[in-house]
Design an enzyme around this catalytic site. Structure first.
Site, PDB file in Angstrom:
ATOM      1  N   ASN A   7       0.864  -1.183   0.000  1.00  0.00           N
ATOM      2  CA  ASN A   7       0.000   0.000   0.000  1.00  0.00           C
ATOM      3  C   ASN A   7       0.901   1.233   0.000  1.00  0.00           C
ATOM      4  O   ASN A   7       1.465   1.587   1.028  1.00  0.00           O
ATOM      5  CB  ASN A   7      -0.894  -0.028   1.250  1.00  0.00           C
ATOM      6  N   TRP A   8       1.016   1.860  -1.168  1.00  0.00           N
ATOM      7  CA  TRP A   8       1.949   2.980  -1.304  1.00  0.00           C
ATOM      8  C   TRP A   8       1.385   4.295  -0.767  1.00  0.00           C
ATOM      9  O   TRP A   8       2.076   5.301  -0.736  1.00  0.00           O
ATOM     10  CB  TRP A   8       2.350   3.150  -2.773  1.00  0.00           C
ATOM     11  N   LYS A   9       0.107   4.305  -0.418  1.00  0.00           N
ATOM     12  CA  LYS A   9      -0.535   5.543   0.077  1.00  0.00           C
ATOM     13  C   LYS A   9      -0.319   6.671  -0.940  1.00  0.00           C
ATOM     14  O   LYS A   9      -0.563   6.453  -2.113  1.00  0.00           O
ATOM     15  CB  LYS A   9      -0.031   5.862   1.479  1.00  0.00           C
ATOM     16  N   HIS A 100      -9.681   1.233   4.795  1.00  0.00           N
ATOM     17  CA  HIS A 100      -8.408   1.479   5.494  1.00  0.00           C
ATOM     18  C   HIS A 100      -8.642   2.508   6.598  1.00  0.00           C
ATOM     19  O   HIS A 100      -9.414   3.447   6.429  1.00  0.00           O
ATOM     20  CB  HIS A 100      -7.355   1.978   4.502  1.00  0.00           C
ATOM     21  N   GLU A 102      -6.970   4.913   7.567  1.00  0.00           N
ATOM     22  CA  GLU A 102      -6.675   6.305   7.201  1.00  0.00           C
ATOM     23  C   GLU A 102      -7.843   6.926   6.438  1.00  0.00           C
ATOM     24  O   GLU A 102      -8.062   8.137   6.501  1.00  0.00           O
ATOM     25  CB  GLU A 102      -5.369   6.372   6.389  1.00  0.00           C
ATOM     26  N   GLU A 170      -5.459  -4.798  10.713  1.00  0.00           N
ATOM     27  CA  GLU A 170      -4.470  -3.741  10.880  1.00  0.00           C
ATOM     28  C   GLU A 170      -4.780  -2.950  12.144  1.00  0.00           C
ATOM     29  O   GLU A 170      -5.577  -1.994  12.094  1.00  0.00           O
ATOM     30  CB  GLU A 170      -4.510  -2.779   9.697  1.00  0.00           C
ATOM     31  N   GLY A 176       1.947   2.931  10.443  1.00  0.00           N
ATOM     32  CA  GLY A 176       2.566   4.193  10.071  1.00  0.00           C
ATOM     33  C   GLY A 176       3.772   4.594  10.887  1.00  0.00           C
ATOM     34  O   GLY A 176       4.158   3.915  11.851  1.00  0.00           O
ATOM     35  N   SER A 218       3.211  -1.850  10.332  1.00  0.00           N
ATOM     36  CA  SER A 218       4.668  -1.918  10.582  1.00  0.00           C
ATOM     37  C   SER A 218       5.287  -3.264  10.210  1.00  0.00           C
ATOM     38  O   SER A 218       6.215  -3.727  10.864  1.00  0.00           O
ATOM     39  CB  SER A 218       4.991  -1.575  12.039  1.00  0.00           C
ATOM     40  N   GLY A 239       2.768  -1.110   4.298  1.00  0.00           N
ATOM     41  CA  GLY A 239       2.822   0.308   3.934  1.00  0.00           C
ATOM     42  C   GLY A 239       4.249   0.722   3.620  1.00  0.00           C
ATOM     43  O   GLY A 239       4.780   0.440   2.539  1.00  0.00           O
TER      44      GLY A 239
HETATM   45  P1  PGA Z   1       2.737   0.596   7.599  1.00  0.00           P
HETATM   46  O1  PGA Z   1       1.286   0.807   6.973  1.00  0.00           O
HETATM   47  O2  PGA Z   1       3.248  -0.707   7.098  1.00  0.00           O
HETATM   48  O3  PGA Z   1       3.550   1.752   7.116  1.00  0.00           O
HETATM   49  O4  PGA Z   1       2.567   0.601   9.096  1.00  0.00           O
HETATM   50  C1  PGA Z   1       0.403  -0.266   6.816  1.00  0.00           C
HETATM   51  C2  PGA Z   1      -0.884   0.198   6.200  1.00  0.00           C
HETATM   52  O5  PGA Z   1      -1.324   1.324   6.470  1.00  0.00           O
HETATM   53  O6  PGA Z   1      -1.520  -0.546   5.433  1.00  0.00           O
END
Ligand code: PGA
Length: 259
Positions: A7-9, A100, A102, A170, A176, A218, A239
């Site tokens: 997931n590149w956001k 998600h 976010e 998650e 994050g 993470s 992420g």
């Molecule tokens: P992260 O993000 O691996 O940077 O913690 C995971 C995600 O939001 O899917």
């Protein structure tokens, strides 16, 4: 099969940087695919929406699939700025991340997530539904929180569509750059049993057991193996580490090497 989703956001900031990362992942990912038994792993990259089409072109003849990070609740209409699931499918997109944390933090509630899931499966996309608690407490109320979120997000989804469904557990506190830490494999194992029980209650034994449950939050090349061997994860939603081709490739290899 193990599923490894990046997931590149909103990163990277340029297409050329994205193409570079994708190229390196393609090389290593293809090697992993070739080394494994057929259908043993699947790698999916979910770039920012504006990079989806060019990356599909770049990864066309590779085993790496391209996914989207969001899609709208309906295929068509006057909805400025929204993304039609049918249009994604038409481009060649195979997966979409929905719910998600976010996006939920931006105001997307369970009702909207449920509508998006139904629209996505109708368009023949595979849905990666994210669920996870905000915090952990000693009383274990986080189970109630995740159970509620899961049930509400899956409202109205017919059992016949569960073949398109993947769950990503998650925990929000583990996601994050500001994350406390990753969850522990035993945290994941415990929660995935709880999620599995909910899925079986909702869809019956056969369908409920067939839905993959991924871990996200993470994930990196050092902790991935533990989630697979001790946690029993069906794969990952990654992420930050998915933007580092070397790290992501090592996560892919960990999945490829696991049974
Ligand atoms: P992260 O993000 O691996 O940077 O913690 C995971 C995600 O939001 O899917």
């Amino acid at each position: 099969m193990k599923l490894v989703v990046g997931n590149w956001k909103m990163y990277p900031k340029t297409l050329s940087a994205g193409k570079k990362i994708a190229e390196a992942i393609k090389k290593n990912g293809t090697r992993a695919h070739l080394r494994g038994r057929r259908g043993q792993i699947k790698v999916v990259l979910c770039p920012p929406a504006c990079f989806v089409a060019p990356l599909l072109g770049q990864l066309k003849r590779s085993p790496i699939a391209v996914g989207a990070q969001n899609a709208f609740i309906t295929d068509e209409g006057a909805f400025t700025g929204e993304i039609s699931p049918a249009a994604l499918k038409d481009l060649g997109v195979a997966y979409v991340i929905l719910g998600h944390s976010e996006r939920r933090a931006l105001g997307e509630d369970d009702t909207v997530v449920a509508q998006k899931i139904i629209a996505a499966v109708k368009a023949n996309l595979k849905v990666i539904l994210c669920v996870g608690e905000h915090v952990r407490d000693d009383a274990g109320t986080y189970f109630t929180e995740v159970g509620k979120e899961l049930r509400a997000s899956l409202a109205g989804l017919p059992k016949s569509e569960t073949k398109h469904l993947i769950i990503a557990y998650e925990p929000i506190w583990a996601i994050g750059a500001k994350a406390l830490r990753a969850a522990l494999p035993k945290d994941f194992r415990e929660m995935s049993i709880f999620i599995r029980r909910n899925l079986v209650d909702r869809f019956g034994k056969k369908a409920g057991f067939a839905i993959p449950i991924l871990y996200g939050g993470s994930v990196d090349d050092r902790n991935a193996e533990g989630f697979l061997s001790l946690g029993g994860a069906d794969g990952f939603l990654v992420g930050r580490a998915s933007l580092d081709a070397e790290k992501f490739s090592r996560i892919i290899m960990a999945a490829q090497n696991s049974r």
